[in-house]
Structure formats: structure tokens, C-alpha cells
Enzyme design. Structure first.
Site: not given
Length: 302
Positions: A174, A225, A295
């Protein structure tokens, strides 16, 4: 600020708005105003927009479709550049796909599947734009952008354009070089796909989409998320084991469906979400000894 707005409007760069609520441009429907909000109508307009912003010396940042983003209640100082419909071009040459950063990744995956091309099945159901996906190495179902991207066209802060190869993007979980070392705006991306069976590809995408629908709360505004998975643990499982599903602060609530989602259950403020994030971090560290990292990107005046 009036001078920059006037100059942007005279340059015909696209949509230019003052004090635009970012709650209109984030999937969680939260966020205070941007001093100036610009949605360029082309790559050239984007370049001109950045030139004008830099000339006036004001702060700026780019956003896509507003997923994976939490904007503070006080909004964002300076300019917000939305990479949207002005950069949603697509060109397919055999199995090589070049697409504008404003393109919806969900729409793109569907169109590519219909052509019998494989590589983007993982993105079925992922909200957001190609630019955001390339920027943060979006992924799901065992794959991610880094598996199919060959190069990305980037507009850097100094006004220069550069194509970065997959290796130069320095992808990890990510994360890309654009977050770590070289801030810039994704303008276009090129992907290398493979030929496949339309029926098989569609079946995989249908399964992925159904999984998201059955396990994630997209019926309510959310940012996606909230926490990175602290491998070998999974964020959602840690939240569930800690008995935190359903816990709420103000209008923000931990989803009953998935522990790694915070939903806007009704007129939530960014501060509600931030307080809930901190609550989760403290509880999970106390119970499991695991430090959670977000995140979702948190931006704006604090």
C-alpha cells in the site's frame, strides 16, 4: 486568494470553486472546505493549474475519487486539485493499456474483462480512481497494482513530467515512492495485461465483487480499510477479537460487518473518526500488544 481564483478562471483550466466542502468529494462524506477547489479538464490544464498555484506560493494537494481519505473538519488550507473526468482517457494497444488517472478503476476492470483481458480482476469492487490506486498500490485478493503496472506518468511539484517504471515506483504494501520520497500527481498509467477467457475473467470478478458486498459495509459512507494489516495479523480480526465491532463515537461507528471499516452512521465528524481510531489503537495495543497504523490518509487542518 481572490487573485489566484481569478487567474485560474481566466486560464480556463476547468472547474474552479471557493470554499468547496470536501464532504462532497470523499466516500465517507466527511470533510471541511478547501480554500480553492480545482478539477482540471485535461493534462495541459492540470499543468497550468500547478504553475499558477506554485507562482502564488500556496499549499496544494491532489485527490481522486475520495476513497481512503479522511479530511479534517476544518478543511484544507490552500488548493485541492481533483483528478477527475478531465483525465479519464483510455487507449488499448493489444494487451498494453494506457489510462488516465481520473478513470474509475471499477469501470476500467469491467471494460477490460469484456475484451477478454486479464490482470485487473483483483480491482473488482475497489472504489476510487486509477491515480489513487497507482499512488498507494491498491490491491485485494492476492494481487495489487504493482503486479500489472509497467510505468506511471507523474507530474512533479516543480512542474516537470516523468514516466516512472514499475521498479522506480518502489512499490511495497500500500505504498509507493510518491508517498515516501517524491511527491507528485499520477497523470496516466500503463498496464501490461494478458489474454484470457471472458467467461473465466468475469466469473472471478463476480466472485470478488460478491465477496466485497457480503463482507464490507459499502451501504454506508466509509473510506475503505482504516488500518494496515499488521502482518501476520489482520486488522479486522484483531478488532473483532477485541470486541470492538459496533463501537461508536459520535456519528462514527466500527462496522458490524468488518472490523477494519469505520462508517459514517449519521452526520459523523472527522474528529469522531479520529477519536475512534485512537480508541481502537489503544485497545488493541493493550489487549494484543500490536501497534496499529492507519491505511486511510488523514489530511487537512488539525
Amino acid at each position: 486568494m481572490d487573485n489566484i481564483v481569478k487567474e485560474l478562471q481566466e486560464a480556463n483550466v476547468g472547474k474552479v470553486l471557493v470554499n468547496e466542502p470536501l464532504s462532497k468529494h470523499t466516500t465517507i462524506k466527511i470533510g471541511g472546505p478547501a480554500d480553492v477547489f480545482i478539477e482540471p479538464d485535461s493534462i495541459e490544464s492540470l499543468k497550468k493549474t500547478l504553475e499558477i498555484i506554485k507562482k502564488h506560493g500556496i499549499k496544494w494537494r491532489a485527490i481522486g475519487r475520495g476513497s481512503n481519505l479522511l479530511v479534517s473538519d476544518k478543511g484544507i488550507e490552500g488548493a485541492v486539485i481533483k483528478i477527475g473526468n478531465g483525465l479519464n482517457h483510455m487507449e488499448l494497444d493489444g494487451t498494453t493499456l494506457t489510462v488516465g488517472a481520473g478513470y474509475s478503476i471499477v469501470s476500467l476492470a469491467v471494460q477490460i474483462a469484456r475484451k477478454g483481458l486479464s490482470g485487473l480482476e483483483f480491482s473488482s469492487g475497489i472504489p476510487g480512481s486509477i491515480g489513487g490506486a497507482v499512488y498507494m498500490n491498491a490491491g485485494a485478493h492476492g494481487s495489487d497494482v504493482s503486479k500489472v503496472l509497467t510505468k506511471a506518468h507523474i507530474l512533479f511539484d516543480d512542474g516537470t513530467f516523468e514516466w516512472l517504471s514499475n521498479e522506480e515506483m518502489e512499490y511495497s504494501y500500500r505504498t509507493s515512492i510518491l508517498q515516501k520520497k517524491r511527491p507528485g500527481i499520477v497523470v496516466e498509467a500503463t498496464f501490461q495485461l494478458t489474454e484470457g477467457d471472458k467467461t473465466d475473467i468475469s466469473a472471478v470478478m463476480k466472485k470478488n465483487k460478491e465477496y466485497r458486498r457480503d463482507t464490507q459495509p459499502w451501504d454506508l459512507p466509509c473510506a475503505g480499510s482504516i488500518f494496515r494489516n499488521p502482518l501476520p495479523n489482520y486488522a479486522g480480526q484483531l478488532v473483532e477479537k477485541s470486541g470492538l465491532k459496533g463501537h461508536s463515537i459520535g456519528g462514527a461507528k466500527i462496522s458490524e460487518m468488518h472490523g477494519n471499516f469505520i462508517v459514517n452512521a449519521g452526520n459523523a465528524k472527522a474528529q469522531d473518526v479520529l477519536d475512534l481510531i485512537q480508541f481502537v489503537k489503544e485497545k488493541i495495543y493493550t489487549i494484543h500488544g500490536v501497534r496499529m497504523e492507519t491505511e486511510v490518509e488523514i489530511i487537512g487542518r488539525m
